[in-house]
Scaffold this motif. Structure first.
Motif, PDB file in Angstrom:
ATOM      1  N   ALA A   1      -2.275   1.222   1.285  1.00 41.66           N
ATOM      2  CA  ALA A   1      -1.523   0.118   1.885  1.00 41.66           C
ATOM      3  C   ALA A   1      -0.471  -0.414   0.927  1.00 41.66           C
ATOM      4  CB  ALA A   1      -2.480  -0.996   2.305  1.00 41.66           C
ATOM      5  N   MET A   2      -0.846  -0.614  -0.334  1.00 42.10           N
ATOM      6  CA  MET A   2       0.106  -1.144  -1.321  1.00 42.10           C
ATOM      7  C   MET A   2       1.183  -0.112  -1.667  1.00 42.10           C
ATOM      8  SD  MET A   2      -0.848  -4.235  -1.764  1.00 42.10           S
ATOM      9  CE  MET A   2      -1.171  -4.084   0.013  1.00 42.10           C
ATOM     10  N   LEU A   3       0.782   1.151  -1.778  1.00 44.24           N
ATOM     11  CA  LEU A   3       1.758   2.202  -2.061  1.00 44.24           C
ATOM     12  C   LEU A   3       2.821   2.267  -0.967  1.00 44.24           C
ATOM     13  CD1 LEU A   3       2.281   4.749  -3.986  1.00 44.24           C
ATOM     14  CD2 LEU A   3       1.192   6.055  -2.148  1.00 44.24           C
ATOM     15  N   GLU A   4       2.377   2.270   0.271  1.00 44.48           N
ATOM     16  CA  GLU A   4       3.314   2.352   1.392  1.00 44.48           C
ATOM     17  C   GLU A   4       4.139   1.085   1.539  1.00 44.48           C
ATOM     18  OE1 GLU A   4       1.082   3.481   4.862  1.00 44.48           O
ATOM     19  OE2 GLU A   4       0.011   5.043   3.750  1.00 44.48           O
ATOM     20  N   ALA A   5       3.509  -0.063   1.324  1.00 41.03           N
ATOM     21  CA  ALA A   5       4.246  -1.322   1.399  1.00 41.03           C
ATOM     22  C   ALA A   5       5.340  -1.388   0.341  1.00 41.03           C
ATOM     23  CB  ALA A   5       3.287  -2.504   1.235  1.00 41.03           C
ATOM     24  N   GLY A   6       5.108  -0.752  -0.789  1.00 42.45           N
ATOM     25  CA  GLY A   6       6.130  -0.719  -1.826  1.00 42.45           C
ATOM     26  C   GLY A   6       7.233   0.277  -1.574  1.00 42.45           C
ATOM     27  N   PHE A   7       6.919   1.368  -0.888  1.00 38.96           N
ATOM     28  CA  PHE A   7       7.912   2.427  -0.672  1.00 38.96           C
ATOM     29  C   PHE A   7       8.796   2.189   0.552  1.00 38.96           C
ATOM     30  CE2 PHE A   7       5.727   6.092  -3.172  1.00 38.96           C
ATOM     31  CZ  PHE A   7       6.419   5.714  -4.316  1.00 38.96           C
ATOM     32  N   VAL A   8       8.310   1.439   1.552  1.00 43.68           N
ATOM     33  CA  VAL A   8       9.146   1.198   2.732  1.00 43.68           C
ATOM     34  C   VAL A   8      10.094   0.028   2.464  1.00 43.68           C
ATOM     35  CG1 VAL A   8       7.369   2.079   4.293  1.00 43.68           C
ATOM     36  CG2 VAL A   8       7.488  -0.388   3.814  1.00 43.68           C
ATOM     37  N   ARG A   9      11.050  -0.161   3.374  1.00 42.45           N
ATOM     38  CA  ARG A   9      11.962  -1.293   3.243  1.00 42.45           C
ATOM     39  C   ARG A   9      11.282  -2.591   3.650  1.00 42.45           C
ATOM     40  NH1 ARG A   9      16.662   1.780   6.537  1.00 42.45           N
ATOM     41  NH2 ARG A   9      14.741   2.612   7.483  1.00 42.45           N
ATOM     42  N   THR A  10      11.827  -3.710   3.164  1.00 42.89           N
ATOM     43  CA  THR A  10      11.186  -5.010   3.384  1.00 42.89           C
ATOM     44  C   THR A  10      10.985  -5.314   4.864  1.00 42.89           C
ATOM     45  OG1 THR A  10      13.352  -6.094   3.262  1.00 42.89           O
ATOM     46  CG2 THR A  10      12.057  -5.981   1.230  1.00 42.89           C
ATOM     47  N   LYS A  11      11.830  -4.775   5.721  1.00 40.59           N
ATOM     48  CA  LYS A  11      11.741  -5.079   7.149  1.00 40.59           C
ATOM     49  C   LYS A  11      10.591  -4.361   7.859  1.00 40.59           C
ATOM     50  CE  LYS A  11      15.198  -1.540   8.371  1.00 40.59           C
ATOM     51  NZ  LYS A  11      16.525  -1.316   9.003  1.00 40.59           N
ATOM     52  N   ASN A  12       9.882  -3.483   7.129  1.00 33.42           N
ATOM     53  CA  ASN A  12       8.784  -2.728   7.740  1.00 33.42           C
ATOM     54  C   ASN A  12       7.462  -2.867   6.990  1.00 33.42           C
ATOM     55  OD1 ASN A  12      10.228  -1.355   9.942  1.00 33.42           O
ATOM     56  ND2 ASN A  12      11.350  -0.332   8.295  1.00 33.42           N
ATOM     57  N   VAL A  13       7.389  -3.795   6.046  1.00 33.18           N
ATOM     58  CA  VAL A  13       6.198  -3.922   5.210  1.00 33.18           C
ATOM     59  C   VAL A  13       4.990  -4.410   6.012  1.00 33.18           C
ATOM     60  CG1 VAL A  13       5.194  -5.138   3.246  1.00 33.18           C
ATOM     61  CG2 VAL A  13       7.510  -4.207   3.083  1.00 33.18           C
ATOM     62  N   SER A  14       5.173  -5.421   6.843  1.00 30.22           N
ATOM     63  CA  SER A  14       4.050  -5.925   7.639  1.00 30.22           C
ATOM     64  C   SER A  14       3.486  -4.842   8.556  1.00 30.22           C
ATOM     65  CB  SER A  14       4.485  -7.133   8.477  1.00 30.22           C
ATOM     66  OG  SER A  14       4.643  -8.269   7.677  1.00 30.22           O
ATOM     67  N   MET A  15       4.369  -4.043   9.126  1.00 30.66           N
ATOM     68  CA  MET A  15       3.918  -2.956   9.995  1.00 30.66           C
ATOM     69  C   MET A  15       3.048  -1.965   9.221  1.00 30.66           C
ATOM     70  SD  MET A  15       3.620  -1.252  12.775  1.00 30.66           S
ATOM     71  CE  MET A  15       4.767  -1.130  14.137  1.00 30.66           C
ATOM     72  N   GLN A  16       3.453  -1.627   7.999  1.00 37.40           N
ATOM     73  CA  GLN A  16       2.657  -0.688   7.212  1.00 37.40           C
ATOM     74  C   GLN A  16       1.302  -1.275   6.854  1.00 37.40           C
ATOM     75  OE1 GLN A  16       4.525   2.091   8.147  1.00 37.40           O
ATOM     76  NE2 GLN A  16       3.256   2.764   6.437  1.00 37.40           N
ATOM     77  N   CYS A  17       1.282  -2.546   6.516  1.00 34.50           N
ATOM     78  CA  CYS A  17      -0.004  -3.196   6.224  1.00 34.50           C
ATOM     79  C   CYS A  17      -0.900  -3.191   7.464  1.00 34.50           C
ATOM     80  CB  CYS A  17       0.234  -4.629   5.744  1.00 34.50           C
ATOM     81  SG  CYS A  17       1.027  -4.737   4.128  1.00 34.50           S
ATOM     82  N   LEU A  18      -0.325  -3.515   8.604  1.00 25.60           N
ATOM     83  CA  LEU A  18      -1.095  -3.530   9.849  1.00 25.60           C
ATOM     84  C   LEU A  18      -1.637  -2.147  10.177  1.00 25.60           C
ATOM     85  CD1 LEU A  18      -2.064  -4.983  12.421  1.00 25.60           C
ATOM     86  CD2 LEU A  18       0.159  -4.433  13.447  1.00 25.60           C
ATOM     87  N   LYS A  19      -0.818  -1.120  10.027  1.00 29.56           N
ATOM     88  CA  LYS A  19      -1.255   0.244  10.316  1.00 29.56           C
ATOM     89  C   LYS A  19      -2.427   0.653   9.432  1.00 29.56           C
ATOM     90  CE  LYS A  19       2.016   3.330  10.532  1.00 29.56           C
ATOM     91  NZ  LYS A  19       3.292   3.974  10.127  1.00 29.56           N
ATOM     92  N   ASN A  20      -2.384   0.251   8.167  1.00 29.74           N
ATOM     93  CA  ASN A  20      -3.472   0.626   7.261  1.00 29.74           C
ATOM     94  C   ASN A  20      -4.748  -0.149   7.552  1.00 29.74           C
ATOM     95  OD1 ASN A  20      -2.770   2.605   4.859  1.00 29.74           O
ATOM     96  ND2 ASN A  20      -0.899   1.489   5.360  1.00 29.74           N
ATOM     97  N   ILE A  21      -4.615  -1.397   7.960  1.00 30.94           N
ATOM     98  CA  ILE A  21      -5.797  -2.148   8.395  1.00 30.94           C
ATOM     99  C   ILE A  21      -6.405  -1.491   9.631  1.00 30.94           C
ATOM    100  CG2 ILE A  21      -6.598  -4.351   9.320  1.00 30.94           C
ATOM    101  CD1 ILE A  21      -4.302  -5.674   7.698  1.00 30.94           C
TER     102      ILE A  21
END
Length: 457
Positions: A65-85
Protein backbone atom coordinates in the motif's frame (compact mmCIF):
# COMPACT_ATOMS: atom_id res chain seq x y z
CA UNK A 1 -8.07 -75.55 52.41
CA UNK A 2 -5.67 -76.75 49.73
CA UNK A 3 -7.56 -74.89 47.13
CA UNK A 4 -7.45 -71.71 49.14
CA UNK A 5 -3.67 -72.02 49.61
CA UNK A 6 -3.14 -72.67 45.98
CA UNK A 7 -5.22 -69.62 45.20
CA UNK A 8 -3.21 -67.49 47.59
CA UNK A 9 0.09 -68.74 46.15
CA UNK A 10 -1.19 -67.92 42.70
CA UNK A 11 -2.22 -64.48 43.86
CA UNK A 12 1.17 -63.89 45.44
CA UNK A 13 2.98 -65.11 42.36
CA UNK A 14 0.73 -63.03 40.14
CA UNK A 15 1.29 -59.99 42.28
CA UNK A 16 5.02 -60.59 42.30
CA UNK A 17 5.00 -60.88 38.53
CA UNK A 18 3.02 -57.72 38.26
CA UNK A 19 5.40 -55.97 40.62
CA UNK A 20 8.34 -57.25 38.60
CA UNK A 21 6.71 -55.87 35.47
CA UNK A 22 6.12 -52.43 36.99
CA UNK A 23 9.57 -51.01 36.08
CA UNK A 24 9.07 -52.03 32.46
CA UNK A 25 5.58 -50.49 32.39
CA UNK A 26 6.90 -47.33 34.02
CA UNK A 27 9.70 -47.09 31.50
CA UNK A 28 7.25 -47.53 28.64
CA UNK A 29 4.99 -44.87 30.08
CA UNK A 30 7.95 -42.55 30.60
CA UNK A 31 9.04 -43.09 27.00
CA UNK A 32 5.53 -42.38 25.77
CA UNK A 33 5.39 -39.24 27.89
CA UNK A 34 8.72 -38.08 26.50
CA UNK A 35 7.56 -38.67 22.93
CA UNK A 36 4.29 -36.86 23.56
CA UNK A 37 6.14 -33.95 25.16
CA UNK A 38 8.53 -33.76 22.21
CA UNK A 39 5.64 -33.88 19.75
CA UNK A 40 3.77 -31.24 21.70
CA UNK A 41 6.80 -28.97 21.77
CA UNK A 42 7.36 -29.39 18.04
CA UNK A 43 3.66 -28.76 17.42
CA UNK A 44 3.80 -25.52 19.41
CA UNK A 45 6.93 -24.19 17.71
CA UNK A 46 5.78 -25.22 14.23
CA UNK A 47 2.47 -23.46 14.80
CA UNK A 48 4.22 -20.36 16.12
CA UNK A 49 6.39 -20.29 13.01
CA UNK A 50 3.28 -20.28 10.81
CA UNK A 51 1.61 -17.59 12.90
CA UNK A 52 4.63 -15.30 13.21
CA UNK A 53 5.48 -15.75 9.54
CA UNK A 54 1.84 -15.17 8.67
CA UNK A 55 1.52 -11.85 10.44
CA UNK A 56 4.82 -10.70 8.94
CA UNK A 57 3.49 -11.51 5.48
CA UNK A 58 0.22 -9.79 6.38
CA UNK A 59 2.30 -6.69 7.19
CA UNK A 60 3.49 -6.80 3.58
CA UNK A 61 -0.01 -5.60 2.67
CA UNK A 62 0.96 -2.32 4.33
CA UNK A 63 4.22 -2.36 2.39
CA UNK A 64 2.47 -2.73 -0.95
CA UNK A 65 0.00 0.00 0.00
CA UNK A 66 2.76 2.46 0.92
CA UNK A 67 4.89 1.53 -2.09
CA UNK A 68 2.02 2.11 -4.49
CA UNK A 69 0.84 5.24 -2.71
CA UNK A 70 4.33 6.65 -3.18
CA UNK A 71 4.67 5.69 -6.83
CA UNK A 72 1.29 6.96 -8.10
CA UNK A 73 0.37 10.62 -8.53
CA UNK A 74 -1.20 12.52 -5.65
CA UNK A 75 -4.61 12.46 -7.35
CA UNK A 76 -4.78 8.65 -7.14
CA UNK A 77 -3.28 7.90 -3.71
CA UNK A 78 -6.58 7.34 -1.87
CA UNK A 79 -7.71 4.95 -4.58
CA UNK A 80 -4.53 2.88 -4.20
CA UNK A 81 -4.94 2.75 -0.44
CA UNK A 82 -8.57 1.69 -0.83
CA UNK A 83 -7.68 -1.02 -3.35
CA UNK A 84 -5.08 -2.49 -1.01
CA UNK A 85 -7.48 -2.48 1.93
CA UNK A 86 -10.13 -4.12 -0.21
CA UNK A 87 -7.92 -6.77 -1.80
CA UNK A 88 -6.58 -8.02 1.51
CA UNK A 89 -10.08 -8.35 2.95
CA UNK A 90 -11.45 -9.95 -0.22
CA UNK A 91 -8.54 -12.38 -0.49
CA UNK A 92 -9.30 -13.63 3.00
CA UNK A 93 -12.95 -14.20 2.19
CA UNK A 94 -12.28 -15.88 -1.16
CA UNK A 95 -9.56 -18.09 0.26
CA UNK A 96 -11.86 -19.10 3.12
CA UNK A 97 -14.78 -19.83 0.82
CA UNK A 98 -12.94 -21.54 -2.05
CA UNK A 99 -9.19 -21.16 -2.29
CA UNK A 100 -7.98 -23.37 0.56
CA UNK A 101 -9.98 -26.33 -0.72
CA UNK A 102 -8.74 -25.76 -4.26
CA UNK A 103 -5.11 -25.54 -3.11
CA UNK A 104 -5.15 -28.80 -1.17
CA UNK A 105 -7.95 -30.79 -2.76
CA UNK A 106 -7.79 -29.66 -6.37
CA UNK A 107 -10.32 -27.85 -8.51
CA UNK A 108 -12.65 -30.88 -8.48
CA UNK A 109 -13.84 -29.75 -5.04
CA UNK A 110 -14.02 -26.09 -6.00
CA UNK A 111 -17.33 -25.33 -4.27
CA UNK A 112 -18.81 -27.04 -1.24
CA UNK A 113 -21.44 -24.68 0.11
CA UNK A 114 -22.72 -27.16 2.71
CA UNK A 115 -19.29 -27.36 4.27
CA UNK A 116 -18.94 -23.58 4.25
CA UNK A 117 -21.81 -23.40 6.74
CA UNK A 118 -19.98 -25.55 9.27
CA UNK A 119 -18.39 -23.56 12.15
CA UNK A 120 -14.98 -25.12 11.62
CA UNK A 121 -14.75 -24.61 7.84
CA UNK A 122 -12.17 -24.70 6.32
CA UNK A 123 -9.78 -25.51 9.15
CA UNK A 124 -9.61 -29.00 7.73
CA UNK A 125 -9.95 -29.07 3.92
CA UNK A 126 -13.14 -30.97 3.12
CA UNK A 127 -12.08 -32.22 -0.27
CA UNK A 128 -8.87 -33.67 1.15
CA UNK A 129 -10.10 -35.62 4.17
CA UNK A 130 -13.85 -35.80 3.71
CA UNK A 131 -14.52 -34.28 7.13
CA UNK A 132 -17.79 -32.38 7.14
CA UNK A 133 -18.53 -32.63 10.85
CA UNK A 134 -17.31 -29.46 12.55
CA UNK A 135 -16.35 -31.21 15.79
CA UNK A 136 -14.36 -33.86 13.93
CA UNK A 137 -12.63 -31.22 11.86
CA UNK A 138 -11.73 -29.25 14.98
CA UNK A 139 -10.26 -32.34 16.64
CA UNK A 140 -8.24 -33.16 13.55
CA UNK A 141 -7.00 -29.59 13.45
CA UNK A 142 -5.68 -29.97 17.01
CA UNK A 143 -4.16 -33.42 16.52
CA UNK A 144 -0.43 -33.80 17.08
CA UNK A 145 -0.37 -35.91 13.91
CA UNK A 146 -0.54 -32.77 11.78
CA UNK A 147 2.59 -31.33 13.37
CA UNK A 148 1.00 -27.87 13.51
CA UNK A 149 -2.35 -26.20 13.95
CA UNK A 150 -4.34 -26.48 10.74
CA UNK A 151 -5.73 -23.01 11.37
CA UNK A 152 -2.19 -21.61 11.42
CA UNK A 153 -1.51 -23.22 8.05
CA UNK A 154 -4.73 -21.71 6.67
CA UNK A 155 -3.70 -18.25 7.87
CA UNK A 156 -0.19 -18.58 6.43
CA UNK A 157 -1.50 -19.72 3.06
CA UNK A 158 -4.14 -16.98 3.01
CA UNK A 159 -1.64 -14.14 3.33
CA UNK A 160 0.33 -15.60 0.43
CA UNK A 161 -2.87 -15.48 -1.61
CA UNK A 162 -3.37 -11.81 -0.71
CA UNK A 163 0.21 -11.02 -1.73
CA UNK A 164 -0.49 -12.32 -5.23
CA UNK A 165 -3.35 -9.84 -5.60
CA UNK A 166 -1.22 -6.96 -4.29
CA UNK A 167 1.18 -7.44 -7.19
CA UNK A 168 -1.56 -6.74 -9.73
CA UNK A 169 -2.78 -3.61 -7.98
CA UNK A 170 0.34 -1.53 -8.61
CA UNK A 171 0.73 -2.37 -12.28
CA UNK A 172 -2.77 -1.28 -13.34
CA UNK A 173 -2.90 1.74 -11.04
CA UNK A 174 -4.37 5.11 -12.04
CA UNK A 175 -6.54 3.89 -14.93
CA UNK A 176 -8.81 1.11 -13.70
CA UNK A 177 -12.17 1.47 -12.02
CA UNK A 178 -12.67 0.06 -8.57
CA UNK A 179 -15.40 -2.54 -9.17
CA UNK A 180 -13.80 -4.30 -12.16
CA UNK A 181 -10.61 -4.60 -10.16
CA UNK A 182 -12.65 -5.96 -7.26
CA UNK A 183 -14.13 -8.67 -9.48
CA UNK A 184 -10.76 -9.65 -10.95
CA UNK A 185 -9.24 -9.98 -7.47
CA UNK A 186 -12.11 -12.26 -6.46
CA UNK A 187 -11.36 -14.64 -9.35
CA UNK A 188 -7.61 -14.44 -8.80
CA UNK A 189 -7.78 -15.30 -5.11
CA UNK A 190 -10.59 -17.86 -5.28
CA UNK A 191 -9.37 -19.78 -8.31
CA UNK A 192 -6.30 -18.69 -10.31
CA UNK A 193 -3.72 -18.55 -7.51
CA UNK A 194 -5.04 -21.60 -5.59
CA UNK A 195 -4.96 -23.76 -8.73
CA UNK A 196 -1.35 -22.81 -9.51
CA UNK A 197 -0.29 -23.30 -5.89
CA UNK A 198 -1.98 -26.72 -5.82
CA UNK A 199 0.32 -27.94 -8.58
CA UNK A 200 3.24 -27.81 -6.15
CA UNK A 201 2.11 -27.19 -2.56
CA UNK A 202 -1.04 -29.29 -2.97
CA UNK A 203 0.98 -32.29 -4.21
CA UNK A 204 -0.07 -31.72 -7.83
CA UNK A 205 1.61 -32.57 -11.11
CA UNK A 206 4.59 -30.22 -10.64
CA UNK A 207 5.33 -31.66 -7.23
CA UNK A 208 5.19 -35.18 -8.71
CA UNK A 209 7.85 -34.18 -11.24
CA UNK A 210 10.22 -32.64 -8.70
CA UNK A 211 9.50 -28.96 -9.26
CA UNK A 212 11.02 -26.80 -6.51
CA UNK A 213 9.72 -23.40 -5.50
CA UNK A 214 10.51 -22.99 -1.81
CA UNK A 215 8.41 -19.91 -1.04
CA UNK A 216 6.83 -18.95 -4.36
CA UNK A 217 8.99 -17.08 -6.87
CA UNK A 218 6.73 -18.62 -9.51
CA UNK A 219 3.68 -19.81 -7.58
CA UNK A 220 3.11 -16.41 -5.96
CA UNK A 221 5.20 -13.73 -7.64
CA UNK A 222 5.12 -14.70 -11.29
CA UNK A 223 1.45 -15.65 -10.94
CA UNK A 224 0.77 -12.07 -9.85
CA UNK A 225 3.15 -10.84 -12.53
CA UNK A 226 1.43 -12.68 -15.40
CA UNK A 227 -1.98 -11.47 -14.22
CA UNK A 228 -0.63 -7.92 -14.02
CA UNK A 229 0.92 -8.14 -17.50
CA UNK A 230 -2.34 -9.24 -19.07
CA UNK A 231 -4.15 -6.44 -17.28
CA UNK A 232 -1.66 -3.81 -18.40
CA UNK A 233 -1.91 -4.92 -22.03
CA UNK A 234 -5.72 -5.13 -22.13
CA UNK A 235 -6.41 -1.97 -20.13
CA UNK A 236 -3.78 0.06 -21.95
CA UNK A 237 -1.43 2.79 -20.72
CA UNK A 238 -2.29 5.88 -18.72
CA UNK A 239 -3.28 8.98 -20.66
CA UNK A 240 -0.20 10.93 -21.65
CA UNK A 241 2.28 8.13 -20.97
CA UNK A 242 3.17 7.49 -24.61
CA UNK A 243 2.79 10.46 -26.96
CA UNK A 244 4.07 10.71 -30.51
CA UNK A 245 6.28 7.67 -30.14
CA UNK A 246 7.94 9.10 -27.05
CA UNK A 247 7.82 7.96 -23.45
CA UNK A 248 6.64 10.73 -21.16
CA UNK A 249 7.96 10.18 -17.62
CA UNK A 250 5.32 10.38 -14.90
CA UNK A 251 7.25 10.93 -11.64
CA UNK A 252 6.37 9.25 -8.37
CA UNK A 253 4.55 11.49 -5.92
CA UNK A 254 6.20 10.48 -2.66
CA UNK A 255 9.62 8.81 -2.58
CA UNK A 256 9.79 8.66 1.25
CA UNK A 257 6.48 6.77 1.30
CA UNK A 258 7.67 4.36 -1.39
CA UNK A 259 10.89 3.83 0.56
CA UNK A 260 8.91 3.03 3.69
CA UNK A 261 6.84 0.56 1.68
CA UNK A 262 10.02 -1.13 0.44
CA UNK A 263 11.40 -1.55 3.95
CA UNK A 264 8.08 -2.93 5.22
CA UNK A 265 8.13 -5.47 2.38
CA UNK A 266 11.77 -6.31 3.14
CA UNK A 267 10.80 -6.99 6.76
CA UNK A 268 7.77 -9.04 5.77
CA UNK A 269 9.90 -11.19 3.50
CA UNK A 270 11.57 -12.81 6.50
CA UNK A 271 8.16 -14.28 7.30
CA UNK A 272 7.51 -15.06 3.65
CA UNK A 273 10.69 -17.08 3.19
CA UNK A 274 11.58 -18.03 6.74
CA UNK A 275 8.24 -19.55 7.69
CA UNK A 276 8.20 -21.48 4.41
CA UNK A 277 10.61 -23.84 6.14
CA UNK A 278 7.28 -25.08 7.61
CA UNK A 279 8.90 -26.45 10.78
CA UNK A 280 10.69 -25.09 13.83
CA UNK A 281 10.45 -28.05 16.18
CA UNK A 282 14.07 -29.19 15.93
CA UNK A 283 17.50 -27.57 16.18
CA UNK A 284 18.05 -28.30 12.49
CA UNK A 285 14.83 -26.59 11.45
CA UNK A 286 15.56 -23.46 13.47
CA UNK A 287 19.11 -23.35 12.09
CA UNK A 288 17.65 -23.56 8.57
CA UNK A 289 15.23 -20.70 9.29
CA UNK A 290 18.21 -18.63 10.45
CA UNK A 291 20.09 -19.33 7.23
CA UNK A 292 17.00 -18.43 5.21
CA UNK A 293 16.84 -15.07 7.01
CA UNK A 294 20.48 -14.34 6.21
CA UNK A 295 20.23 -15.36 2.54
CA UNK A 296 17.00 -13.41 2.10
CA UNK A 297 18.53 -10.28 3.58
CA UNK A 298 21.72 -10.51 1.56
CA UNK A 299 19.90 -11.10 -1.72
CA UNK A 300 17.99 -7.88 -1.16
CA UNK A 301 21.23 -6.08 -0.34
CA UNK A 302 22.79 -7.39 -3.55
CA UNK A 303 19.75 -6.18 -5.47
CA UNK A 304 20.06 -2.65 -4.08
CA UNK A 305 23.77 -2.31 -4.83
CA UNK A 306 23.36 -3.75 -8.32
CA UNK A 307 20.56 -1.31 -9.18
CA UNK A 308 22.52 1.68 -7.86
CA UNK A 309 25.67 0.78 -9.78
CA UNK A 310 23.69 -0.03 -12.94
CA UNK A 311 21.74 3.23 -13.00
CA UNK A 312 24.87 5.27 -12.28
CA UNK A 313 26.71 3.67 -15.18
CA UNK A 314 23.71 3.58 -17.54
CA UNK A 315 22.12 6.97 -16.92
CA UNK A 316 24.84 8.99 -15.23
CA UNK A 317 22.61 9.45 -12.18
CA UNK A 318 21.26 7.07 -9.58
CA UNK A 319 17.54 6.27 -9.88
CA UNK A 320 16.06 5.84 -6.40
CA UNK A 321 12.92 4.14 -7.76
CA UNK A 322 15.07 1.45 -9.36
CA UNK A 323 17.06 1.10 -6.14
CA UNK A 324 13.77 0.46 -4.34
CA UNK A 325 12.68 -2.07 -6.93
CA UNK A 326 16.18 -3.55 -6.99
CA UNK A 327 15.77 -4.60 -3.37
CA UNK A 328 12.39 -6.16 -4.15
CA UNK A 329 13.70 -7.94 -7.25
CA UNK A 330 16.51 -9.44 -5.19
CA UNK A 331 13.99 -10.67 -2.66
CA UNK A 332 11.78 -12.20 -5.34
CA UNK A 333 14.74 -13.92 -7.01
CA UNK A 334 15.92 -15.64 -3.82
CA UNK A 335 12.41 -16.73 -2.82
CA UNK A 336 12.46 -19.89 -4.96
CA UNK A 337 15.44 -21.27 -3.00
CA UNK A 338 16.51 -19.23 0.03
CA UNK A 339 18.05 -22.11 2.00
CA UNK A 340 20.50 -23.99 -0.21
CA UNK A 341 22.70 -21.17 -1.62
CA UNK A 342 25.73 -19.81 0.19
CA UNK A 343 25.56 -16.22 1.35
CA UNK A 344 27.79 -15.14 -1.53
CA UNK A 345 25.63 -16.91 -4.10
CA UNK A 346 22.53 -15.34 -2.55
CA UNK A 347 24.03 -11.89 -3.09
CA UNK A 348 24.74 -12.76 -6.72
CA UNK A 349 21.24 -14.17 -7.29
CA UNK A 350 19.71 -10.99 -5.83
CA UNK A 351 22.00 -8.78 -7.92
CA UNK A 352 21.19 -10.57 -11.18
CA UNK A 353 17.47 -10.46 -10.43
CA UNK A 354 17.78 -6.72 -9.86
CA UNK A 355 19.68 -6.11 -13.11
CA UNK A 356 17.12 -8.11 -15.07
CA UNK A 357 14.35 -5.99 -13.55
CA UNK A 358 16.19 -2.79 -14.47
CA UNK A 359 16.64 -3.99 -18.05
CA UNK A 360 12.95 -4.88 -18.33
CA UNK A 361 11.72 -1.36 -17.51
CA UNK A 362 12.77 0.24 -20.83
CA UNK A 363 11.67 -2.88 -22.71
CA UNK A 364 8.13 -2.47 -21.41
CA UNK A 365 8.16 1.17 -22.48
CA UNK A 366 9.22 0.16 -25.98
CA UNK A 367 6.24 -2.18 -26.07
CA UNK A 368 4.00 0.58 -24.64
CA UNK A 369 3.14 -1.52 -21.61
CA UNK A 370 2.55 0.87 -18.72
CA UNK A 371 3.54 -0.61 -15.36
CA UNK A 372 3.16 2.13 -12.75
CA UNK A 373 5.17 0.56 -9.92
CA UNK A 374 7.40 -1.85 -11.86
CA UNK A 375 5.67 -5.01 -10.62
CA UNK A 376 6.18 -6.88 -13.89
CA UNK A 377 9.99 -6.46 -13.89
CA UNK A 378 10.21 -7.21 -10.16
CA UNK A 379 7.73 -10.03 -9.63
CA UNK A 380 7.44 -11.66 -13.06
CA UNK A 381 10.95 -11.34 -14.50
CA UNK A 382 12.91 -11.76 -11.27
CA UNK A 383 10.49 -14.51 -10.24
CA UNK A 384 11.15 -16.47 -13.43
CA UNK A 385 14.90 -16.03 -13.03
CA UNK A 386 14.83 -17.13 -9.39
CA UNK A 387 12.87 -20.25 -10.29
CA UNK A 388 15.09 -21.24 -13.18
CA UNK A 389 18.31 -20.79 -11.19
CA UNK A 390 17.27 -23.13 -8.35
CA UNK A 391 19.23 -26.19 -9.67
CA UNK A 392 22.45 -24.19 -9.34
CA UNK A 393 22.31 -24.69 -5.57
CA UNK A 394 19.68 -27.41 -5.13
CA UNK A 395 20.74 -30.80 -6.52
CA UNK A 396 17.20 -32.12 -6.19
CA UNK A 397 15.89 -29.78 -8.90
CA UNK A 398 16.41 -29.91 -12.67
CA UNK A 399 16.38 -27.08 -15.18
CA UNK A 400 13.86 -28.85 -17.37
CA UNK A 401 11.26 -29.30 -14.63
CA UNK A 402 11.83 -25.76 -13.36
CA UNK A 403 11.18 -24.48 -16.88
CA UNK A 404 8.05 -26.65 -17.05
CA UNK A 405 6.75 -24.95 -13.90
CA UNK A 406 7.45 -21.50 -15.28
CA UNK A 407 5.81 -22.20 -18.63
CA UNK A 408 2.79 -23.99 -17.14
CA UNK A 409 2.15 -21.11 -14.78
CA UNK A 410 2.61 -18.53 -17.52
CA UNK A 411 0.24 -20.22 -19.94
CA UNK A 412 -2.51 -20.92 -17.40
CA UNK A 413 -2.43 -17.60 -15.58
CA UNK A 414 -2.12 -15.55 -18.78
CA UNK A 415 -4.98 -17.36 -20.49
CA UNK A 416 -7.42 -17.21 -17.58
CA UNK A 417 -6.44 -13.65 -16.62
CA UNK A 418 -6.77 -12.40 -20.19
CA UNK A 419 -10.20 -14.01 -20.43
CA UNK A 420 -11.40 -12.34 -17.23
CA UNK A 421 -9.95 -8.95 -18.18
CA UNK A 422 -11.59 -9.16 -21.64
CA UNK A 423 -14.98 -10.13 -20.20
CA UNK A 424 -14.83 -7.21 -17.79
CA UNK A 425 -13.76 -4.85 -20.56
CA UNK A 426 -16.64 -5.91 -22.81
CA UNK A 427 -19.28 -5.84 -20.07
CA UNK A 428 -18.90 -3.29 -17.28
CA UNK A 429 -15.73 -1.72 -18.68
CA UNK A 430 -12.30 -1.41 -17.12
CA UNK A 431 -11.28 2.21 -17.55
CA UNK A 432 -12.79 5.37 -16.14
CA UNK A 433 -13.72 8.17 -18.53
CA UNK A 434 -10.93 10.42 -19.77
CA UNK A 435 -12.32 13.22 -17.63
CA UNK A 436 -12.24 11.05 -14.51
CA UNK A 437 -8.73 9.84 -15.26
CA UNK A 438 -7.53 13.41 -15.70
CA UNK A 439 -8.99 14.70 -12.44
CA UNK A 440 -7.89 11.56 -10.64
CA UNK A 441 -9.71 8.58 -9.21
CA UNK A 442 -9.58 10.00 -5.69
CA UNK A 443 -12.18 12.58 -6.70
CA UNK A 444 -13.93 10.53 -9.38
CA UNK A 445 -14.54 7.31 -7.40
CA UNK A 446 -13.35 7.55 -3.82
CA UNK A 447 -14.50 11.02 -2.88
CA UNK A 448 -11.65 11.49 -0.40
CA UNK A 449 -8.41 13.10 -1.51
CA UNK A 450 -5.18 11.91 0.06
CA UNK A 451 -3.69 15.39 -0.24
CA UNK A 452 -6.65 17.83 -0.22
CA UNK A 453 -4.41 20.89 0.00
CA UNK A 454 -3.18 20.16 -3.51
CA UNK A 455 -6.67 19.80 -4.99
CA UNK A 456 -8.20 22.90 -6.53
CA UNK A 457 -11.52 23.89 -4.98
Amino acid sequence: MRGQLTGRIGLILGTGGALAALPAVALAQDATAVIDAANSTAYIFNTLLFLIGGFLVMWMAAGFAMLEAGFVRTKNVSMQCLKNIMLYALAGLMFWAFGYDVLYAGASDFINFASMLEPGYPMEPVGLVGATDAATAALQGASLDTGYSVASDWFFQMVFCATTASIVSGTVAERIKFWPFFIFVAVLTAFIYPVVASWEWGAGFLDDRGFSDFAGSTLVHSTGGWAALMGAIIIGPRLGKYVGGKVIPIPASNIPLATLGMFILWLGWFGFNGASQLAAGTIGDVADVSRIFVNTNMAAAGGVIAAIVYTQLRYGKIDVTLAINGALAGLVAITAEPLAPSVGLSVIIGAIGSILACLTVPLLDKLKIDDVVGAIPVHLVAGIFGTLIVPLSNDGATYGVQALGVVSTGVFVSAVSALIWFILKLTIGLRPSEEDEIIGLDQAEVGVSAYPEFVAT
